[in-house]
Design a protein around this motif. Structure first.
Motif, PDB file in Angstrom:
ATOM      1  N   ASN A   1      14.534   4.131   4.200  1.00  0.00           N
ATOM      2  CA  ASN A   1      15.550   3.077   4.147  1.00  0.00           C
ATOM      3  C   ASN A   1      16.204   2.923   2.790  1.00  0.00           C
ATOM      4  O   ASN A   1      17.362   2.533   2.703  1.00  0.00           O
ATOM      5  N   VAL A   2      15.484   3.206   1.724  1.00  0.00           N
ATOM      6  CA  VAL A   2      16.033   2.956   0.394  1.00  0.00           C
ATOM      7  C   VAL A   2      16.099   4.228  -0.440  1.00  0.00           C
ATOM      8  O   VAL A   2      17.174   4.663  -0.844  1.00  0.00           O
ATOM      9  N   ILE A   3      14.957   4.820  -0.690  1.00  0.00           N
ATOM     10  CA  ILE A   3      14.891   5.943  -1.627  1.00  0.00           C
ATOM     11  C   ILE A   3      15.730   7.125  -1.169  1.00  0.00           C
ATOM     12  O   ILE A   3      16.546   7.653  -1.928  1.00  0.00           O
TER      13      ILE A   3
ATOM     14  N   SER B   1       0.861  -1.181   0.000  1.00  0.00           N
ATOM     15  CA  SER B   1       0.000   0.000   0.000  1.00  0.00           C
ATOM     16  C   SER B   1       0.902   1.238   0.000  1.00  0.00           C
ATOM     17  O   SER B   1       2.097   1.141   0.316  1.00  0.00           O
ATOM     18  N   PRO B   2       0.368   2.402  -0.336  1.00  0.00           N
ATOM     19  CA  PRO B   2       1.205   3.615  -0.295  1.00  0.00           C
ATOM     20  C   PRO B   2       1.855   3.849   1.068  1.00  0.00           C
ATOM     21  O   PRO B   2       3.004   4.288   1.147  1.00  0.00           O
ATOM     22  N   GLU B   3       1.135   3.541   2.147  1.00  0.00           N
ATOM     23  CA  GLU B   3       1.695   3.731   3.489  1.00  0.00           C
ATOM     24  C   GLU B   3       2.862   2.771   3.723  1.00  0.00           C
ATOM     25  O   GLU B   3       3.904   3.157   4.260  1.00  0.00           O
TER      26      GLU B   3
ATOM     27  N   THR C   1      13.506   8.010 -13.170  1.00  0.00           N
ATOM     28  CA  THR C   1      12.517   7.448 -14.088  1.00  0.00           C
ATOM     29  C   THR C   1      11.315   6.867 -13.343  1.00  0.00           C
ATOM     30  O   THR C   1      10.257   6.677 -13.933  1.00  0.00           O
ATOM     31  N   ARG C   2      11.481   6.601 -12.070  1.00  0.00           N
ATOM     32  CA  ARG C   2      10.393   6.028 -11.271  1.00  0.00           C
ATOM     33  C   ARG C   2       9.902   6.985 -10.191  1.00  0.00           C
ATOM     34  O   ARG C   2       9.285   6.570  -9.223  1.00  0.00           O
ATOM     35  N   ILE C   3      10.163   8.253 -10.358  1.00  0.00           N
ATOM     36  CA  ILE C   3       9.815   9.228  -9.322  1.00  0.00           C
ATOM     37  C   ILE C   3       8.313   9.297  -9.076  1.00  0.00           C
ATOM     38  O   ILE C   3       7.876   9.576  -7.963  1.00  0.00           O
ATOM     39  N   ASN C   4       7.515   8.986 -10.069  1.00  0.00           N
ATOM     40  CA  ASN C   4       6.066   9.022  -9.877  1.00  0.00           C
ATOM     41  C   ASN C   4       5.590   7.945  -8.909  1.00  0.00           C
ATOM     42  O   ASN C   4       4.522   8.070  -8.323  1.00  0.00           O
ATOM     43  N   LEU C   5       6.379   6.893  -8.701  1.00  0.00           N
ATOM     44  CA  LEU C   5       6.000   5.845  -7.755  1.00  0.00           C
ATOM     45  C   LEU C   5       6.071   6.302  -6.306  1.00  0.00           C
ATOM     46  O   LEU C   5       5.300   5.854  -5.473  1.00  0.00           O
ATOM     47  N   PHE C   6       7.008   7.191  -6.011  1.00  0.00           N
ATOM     48  CA  PHE C   6       7.185   7.566  -4.611  1.00  0.00           C
ATOM     49  C   PHE C   6       6.944   9.040  -4.326  1.00  0.00           C
ATOM     50  O   PHE C   6       6.960   9.447  -3.169  1.00  0.00           O
TER      51      PHE C   6
END
Length: 98
Positions: free
Chosen positions: A29-31, A18-20, A48-53
């Motif tokens: 921890n990662v991003i 989930s988003p949470e 390239t994946r910035i929209n995910l987070f």
């Protein structure tokens, strides 16, 4: 090594968390840690994946731990990375706080 793990990590996390959960488990921890790494390939994979987070991380975290390190891409000697940084900023700016 790290670069090879990022695409499957984001694919699995976005499909199963989930988003949470995504924010709690991958955010600090990662991003946030990966944005501090001075590797163009890793930076490109994140951008390239910035929209995910961009929707899941808190605005203070985005400001301090993502946007500030991301800004170094505007002065990078690599034209594709500068372009990717600009495209990513368009996605990220609405989520930032003054």
């Amino acid at each position: 090594e790290t670069l090879a793990v990022l695409p499957p990590l984001f694919a699995i996390a976005s499909a199963n968390l989930s988003p949470e959960q995504f924010s709690q488990r991958l955010g600090p921890n990662v991003i946030e840690k990966l944005f501090r790494v001075n590797d163009r390939a890793i930076r490109g994979a994140l951008l390239t994946r910035i929209n995910l987070f961009s929707d899941t991380l808190s605005p203070p975290s985005l400001n301090a731990n993502v946007f500030e390190p991301m800004c170094s891409g505007f002065s990078d000697s690599s034209a594709p990375l500068r372009e990717l940084t600009l495209k990513s900023a368009i996605v990220l700016v609405p989520h930032l706080t003054p």
